[in-house]
Design an enzyme around this catalytic site. Structure first.
Site, short mmCIF file in Angstrom:
data_model
loop_
_atom_site.label_atom_id
_atom_site.label_comp_id
_atom_site.label_asym_id
_atom_site.label_seq_id
_atom_site.Cartn_x
_atom_site.Cartn_y
_atom_site.Cartn_z
NE ARG A 399 14.29 -2.81 3.78
CZ ARG A 399 14.93 -3.85 3.53
NH1 ARG A 399 15.90 -4.16 4.20
NH2 ARG A 399 14.87 -4.54 2.43
CB SER A 463 5.77 -5.06 -2.66
OG SER A 463 7.23 -5.20 -2.48
CG ASP A 517 7.01 -8.06 -2.31
OD1 ASP A 517 6.35 -8.64 -3.22
OD2 ASP A 517 6.72 -7.81 -0.97
P1 ADP Z 1 6.30 -6.65 4.41
O1 ADP Z 1 5.44 -7.80 4.21
O2 ADP Z 1 5.49 -5.45 4.95
O3 ADP Z 1 7.28 -6.39 3.69
P2 ADP Z 1 7.09 -8.24 6.70
O4 ADP Z 1 7.31 -9.39 6.11
O5 ADP Z 1 8.13 -7.73 7.84
O6 ADP Z 1 6.92 -6.75 5.91
O7 ADP Z 1 5.72 -8.49 7.40
C1 ADP Z 1 5.09 -7.52 8.31
C2 ADP Z 1 3.95 -8.06 8.67
O8 ADP Z 1 4.08 -9.23 9.44
C3 ADP Z 1 3.18 -7.01 9.77
O9 ADP Z 1 2.29 -6.25 9.17
C4 ADP Z 1 2.31 -7.86 10.52
O10 ADP Z 1 1.32 -8.08 9.91
C5 ADP Z 1 3.18 -9.30 10.44
N1 ADP Z 1 3.93 -9.51 11.80
C6 ADP Z 1 4.83 -8.66 12.48
N2 ADP Z 1 5.10 -9.44 13.78
C7 ADP Z 1 4.73 -10.47 13.53
C8 ADP Z 1 4.98 -11.63 14.15
N3 ADP Z 1 5.71 -11.86 15.39
N4 ADP Z 1 4.41 -13.11 13.98
C9 ADP Z 1 3.61 -13.00 12.91
N5 ADP Z 1 3.32 -12.17 11.89
C10 ADP Z 1 4.02 -10.84 12.47
MG MG Z 2 8.72 -7.36 2.58
#
Ligand code: ADP
Ligand code: MG
Length: 778
Positions: A399, A463, A517
């Site tokens: 982003r 991150s 992050d």
């Molecule tokens: P990031 O950690 O990549 O910055 P997020 O915090 O949004 O982004 O985490 C995304 C990850 O969360 C995805 O890779 C997936 O593994 C997990 N995820 C996505 N949807 C769900 C959900 N409904 N419940 C639990 N884990 C989820």
């Molecule tokens: Mg994140």
């Protein structure tokens, strides 16, 4: 309407060697039933009929069961299986109250049985006692079933659509598969259970009086159980001959038959038997016709059961013994994921050791938990002000954001952002390609915002583990998660970004800070809540940061004040220190990952991997024949197919099993109701462990902070971000609970960060700008 605890009709995977006892029909029989599975399922049966003399049926209960035990011994002797403990199915065709499949309390004798001291007793216990008393063989009674159930199971073996069983013989009775949610007597709402209706007693409360005739009443009066089983007495074979005889007597008396002559034979009770009536053929046809006429909307088919009570009992036994064995083995498998408090305390202790290794000068270079200094020296104080650009790389989405922070009485943060895809070939291409792509996205965003001509300060949320030497310099130690671009590891990512901006020659930016992050998350929460001095991510990856005392950070000069340390705790365990709690499934996930041998802790507790752990367990359980009929589908072989979001859905308390099934269906996994239960258990075990070990790590952190400050008790806030934490129904409560238990001297408040990596990066950039101005002044 008695629950039978038979939960499924045969599914074609039954096999084994069983004994069936069949008591309650016109004969007492013992059968040996072998169900084999070569190519096609086949059933081989041998049986023997044993006498049950009248004096035994009407004598004492213990005598009756001694007799049964003796016959069973004899049968086993003849079959030469006395030393084997074959599973036994007991067809006991009397109304019984079940609390389990292998516990059946006789409610009342029916038909010609009347042995004393059995009503109100568990017949399995009585039989076991009789067998033990003999002491010459051992038995394992797995199931007690009614003959109706046996009949349904036998037909179900040939045709899965058979879900009703009817007996029309000496007596009459029926059973059918009822939805569990309609059975108040039994806990649980999922799936079905066979109900033994005991419909023979229909009418005993007077509801059939308007259709009962004088003949029915006379039959009842002359029966051993007057007033009972009124429906049965109108329907079943035991009384049909007699009914005919009574009608004939009346007709003869009225001169309508036999020229009014009434012979002594005609007056003899029982002279006409049902077999003389010989209307069986018509009976069946009439029955079918009537049923079809009464329920024209259903297509009812009738299937004649062959030796239903014996074979069916074997089927139930096969099902029960397989279920018992399977339940045990699945429980053993999942037990590896249940960590004791001792083990969790051990995880906490080891984390503490690794933290120390990461902070100390002489162990730091080889430490797995790297404890990277971030050069963030304080949390926000509310004076931050200005417009900032932020990049967020390293999560699911890349982003670009514009963050407008306003200080003063009414502090506000306004954000605009755009999400850009990073194609996998860019993620895993060259470093230049990756950074050119990033700068292209920034360019697009600046066009979109109309801000290409301002030299904005930029915070780069990156991150991945970076070794920082200042706020705006960070050398990538190694890629994690899905990234693998070449020529980046060992390089300063800020320089890589600046170079790419130069290459494009389109705009200029002032890169002020490179931010993890976790740190962004901590800062975002700290902006609202000053006690927030820890950041936690439970998303794609797992990581944490916290404010450490400068005097403890031996890798940075200075002893005054604090600095935020990016722990990079995902790599905890990479030296093997978690191997004793890791399972074969964790190994499989690691082996198949982009970074085998690395980030072992993260691979046990973050979103990118939980689904993969589940998938590997499901593969193993399927190989062992416990799931999906032993068929490993292509879907199941596909890496990453079982995303962590499905764990959240499947584990949701509001979700009925049917919905779990449809999720699995959607994944291309054709599951039965039992499969869904198992899958749900697997998901629960995996996410439970994830939350617990994450909590154990956090407990180590907060306890360290407490000790740093020489406090008996610490109040602290942890800023958290990550979709796993936010959306999984059980992860956060279990994690919180674990921290509470493992760090009892800390009162830890968890605060959900709103867009930590964007807002946090801007806040850090703002702090960086302020510090820079102060430096320039002095
Ligand atoms: P990031 O950690 O990549 O910055 P997020 O915090 O949004 O982004 O985490 C995304 C990850 O969360 C995805 O890779 C997936 O593994 C997990 N995820 C996505 N949807 C769900 C959900 N409904 N419940 C639990 N884990 C989820
Ligand atoms: Mg994140």
């Amino acid at each position: 309407m008695l629950p039978t605890f038979v939960r499924s009709i045969p599914d074609g995977s039954e096999k084994g060697d069983f004994i069936a006892l069949d008591l309650g029909g016109s004969n007492f029989r013992i059968l040996r039933v072998k169900v084999s599975h070569e190519k096609k399922q086949t059933v081989q049966m041998e049986s023997q009929i044993y006498e049950t003399p009248e004096d035994i049926i009407h004598g004492s209960g213990s005598r009756l069961f001694d007799h049964v035990a003796e016959c069973l011994g004899d049968f086993m002797e003849k079959q030469k299986i006395k030393d084997k403990k074959l599973p036994i199915g007991f067809t006991f065709s009397f109304p019984c109250a079940h609390t389990k499949l292998d516990e059946a309390v006789l409610l009342t004798w029916t038909k010609r049985f009347k042995a004393s001291g059995v009503e109100g007793m568990d017949v399995v216990k009585l039989l076991n006692k009789a067998i033990k008393k003999r002491g010459d063989y051992d038995a394992d009674i797995m199931a007690v079933v009614n003959d109706t159930v046996g009949t349904m199971m036998t037909c179900g073996f040939d045709d899965q659509r058979c879900e009703v069983g009817i007996i029309i013989g000496t007596g009459t009775n029926a059973c059918y598969m009822e939805e569990l949610r309609h059975i108040d007597l039994v806990e649980g709402d999922e799936g079905r259970m066979c109900i033994n209706t005991e419909w023979g007693a229909f009418g005993d409360d007077g509801t059939l009086e308007d259709i009962r005739t004088e003949f029915d009443r006379e039959i009842d009066r002359g029966s051993p159980n007057p007033g009972k089983q009124l429906f049965e007495k109108m329907v079943s074979g035991m009384y049909m001959g007699e009914l005919v005889r009574l009608i004939l007597v009346k007709m003869a008396k009225e001169g309508l038959l036999f020229e009014g002559r009434i012979t002594p034979e005609l007056l003899t009770k029982g002279k006409i038997e049902t077999k003389h009536v010989s209307a069986i053929e018509k009976y069946a046809r009439r029955l079918h016709k009537t049923v079809r006429r009464l329920v024209p909307e259903s297509d009812v088919r009738f299937l004649l059961s062959e030796s239903g009570s014996g074979k069916g009992a074997a089927m139930v036994t096969a099902w029960a013994s397989r279920l018992a064995d399977q339940t045990r083995q699945i429980a053993e498998t999942l037990a590896e994921f249940r960590l004791t408090e001792e083990q969790l305390l051990e995880v906490k202790k080891r984390m503490r050791t690794e933290i120390q290794n990461g902070l100390s000068k002489n162990t730091q270079s080889t430490a797995t938990v790297k404890m990277l200094p971030t050069y963030v020296r304080s949390t926000p104080d509310g004076t931050e002000n200005g417009d900032f650009l932020a990049l967020d790389l390293g999560g699911t989405n890349f982003r670009v954001l514009l963050v407008k922070i306003r200080s003063g009485k009414r502090r506000t943060v306004e954000m605009h952002n755009k999400i850009y895809a990073i194609p996998i070939e860019v993620m895993q291409g060259t470093g230049d390609e990756l950074f050119d792509h990033i700068v292209y996205c920034i360019s697009d965003f600046l066009d979109y915002m109309g801000m290409k001509n301002t030299r904005l300060p930029l915070g780069f949320t990156f991150s991945f583990p970076c070794r920082q030497t200042s706020l705006d310099a960070g050398i990538l130690v190694n890629w994690t998660k899905g990234f693998k671009a070449t020529d980046c590891e060992g390089e300063d990512v800020v320089s890589l970004l600046r170079d790419a901006i130069k290459r494009r020659e389109e705009f200029d930016l002032d890169v002020v800070a490179v931010v993890n992050d976790t740190v962004g998350t901590m800062m975002t929460c700290a902006y609202e809540e000053p006690t927030c001095e820890v950041g936690l991510i439970a998303g794609t990856g797992s990581n944490a940061c916290y404010m450490e005392e400068m005097r403890n950070i031996e890798t940075v000069d200075g002893v005054e004040g604090r600095m935020c340390v990016n722990m990079e705790w995902g790599a905890f365990g990479d030296n093997g220190c978690l191997d004793d709690i890791r399972t074969q499934y964790d190994n499989a996930v690691d082996d198949l990952s982009l970074n085998a041998g690395k980030q072992k802790y993260e691979k046990m507790c973050s979103g990118m991997y939980l689904g993969e752990i589940v998938r590997n367990i499901l593969i193993d359980l399927t190989k062992r024949g416990f799931l999906f009929r032993g068929q490993i589908s292509e879907t199941l072989k596909t890496r990453g197919i079982f995303e962590t979001k499905y764990l959240s859905q499947i584990e949701s308390d509001r979700l009925a099993l049917l919905q779990v099934r449809s999720i699995l269906q959607h994944l291309g996994l054709d599951s039965t109701c039992d499969d869904s239960i198992i899958v749900k258990e697997v998901c629960g075990a995996v996410s439970h462990r994830a939350a617990q070990i994450c909590g154990a790590g956090m407990a180590a952190v907060v306890d360290k902070i407490r000790e740093n400050r020489g406090l008996d008790h610490l109040d602290i806030t942890v800023g958290v971000d990550g979709t796993l934490y936010k959306l999984h129904p059980h992860f956060s409560p279990i994690m919180h609970q674990t921290v509470k238990e493992l760090a009892p001297n800390c009162n830890v408040n968890f605060l959900l960060s709103e867009d930590g990596s964007g807002k946090g990066a801007a806040l850090i950039t703002a702090v960086g700008c302020r510090l820079r101005q102060q430096e320039q002044k002095s």
